[in-house]
Scaffold this motif. Sequence first.
Motif, PDB file in Angstrom:
ATOM      1  N   LEU A 173      29.215 -35.539  19.406  1.00  0.00           N
ATOM      2  CA  LEU A 173      27.858 -35.431  18.349  1.00  0.00           C
ATOM      3  C   LEU A 173      27.395 -36.107  19.401  1.00  0.00           C
ATOM      4  N   VAL A 174      27.459 -36.857  20.732  1.00  0.00           N
ATOM      5  CA  VAL A 174      27.278 -37.827  21.269  1.00  0.00           C
ATOM      6  C   VAL A 174      26.763 -37.486  22.688  1.00  0.00           C
ATOM      7  N   THR A 207      15.020 -31.678  26.890  1.00  0.00           N
ATOM      8  CA  THR A 207      13.367 -31.619  26.404  1.00  0.00           C
ATOM      9  C   THR A 207      12.922 -32.622  27.636  1.00  0.00           C
ATOM     10  N   ARG A 265      20.913 -31.930  24.612  1.00  0.00           N
ATOM     11  CA  ARG A 265      19.428 -31.683  24.453  1.00  0.00           C
ATOM     12  C   ARG A 265      18.487 -32.907  24.412  1.00  0.00           C
ATOM     13  N   ARG A 266      18.582 -34.220  24.630  1.00  0.00           N
ATOM     14  CA  ARG A 266      17.589 -35.008  25.595  1.00  0.00           C
ATOM     15  C   ARG A 266      17.361 -34.805  26.859  1.00  0.00           C
ATOM     16  N   THR A 318      23.992 -34.714  21.965  1.00  0.00           N
ATOM     17  CA  THR A 318      22.313 -35.103  21.535  1.00  0.00           C
ATOM     18  C   THR A 318      22.315 -35.765  23.111  1.00  0.00           C
ATOM     19  N   GLY A 319      22.706 -36.120  24.244  1.00  0.00           N
ATOM     20  CA  GLY A 319      22.487 -36.499  25.337  1.00  0.00           C
ATOM     21  C   GLY A 319      22.017 -34.962  26.190  1.00  0.00           C
TER      22      GLY A 319
END
Length: 190
Positions: A25-26, A36, A32-33, A29-30
Amino acid sequence: MQYHQSVDKLILFVFGPLVFAAALLVIATGIRRAITRLRSRPTPDQIKATYDAYLRRLLNPQPDAVERELGKCFPERLLRLYEDKSAIQAVGFQLDKPGKNRWLPKRWQVYCFEPLDLESLNNLPYEEELGAGFCFATTGRGSWYWIAASDQRAKDSQVIFLDYDGGGSHGETVAGSLEEFLNLPRAPLK
């Protein structure tokens, strides 16, 4: 009661998959950021369009509309500043104001002037205790230079520094008048 060797591994079997899922998950998320952030970068055409819109607003001030919205009048000197198309387009300079120690002047950075229109009025900070006024210039780092509006049109007004960047100069008077502010010695930003 008989002890089983598999009990030693029970914690690993129960919490191992949870730790692995949390790590995934971490990482996700990284990633994905990062994606983005890369996607949200404006293209050169978008940057140019934004600058052109800013310049159009800057060179076409709407003092009457802003004064109507405020219910107050701006000083004559502010209106003359916005009439001077070359002065209002000045960017990236610092003003040196002599301080208590004449060898070490106080430096006030000016990134750019703000357009005098309703969009700026509605998007820029408003200080209740200062009353009606306008943030006519910015440092580009979350701080602005503010001038008061009044019931009657004044010749000039003092310039107040609104520091929302935490520099400790919030509410400090930069100059006794806009004329003094604009005539302080200038140097390029460092």
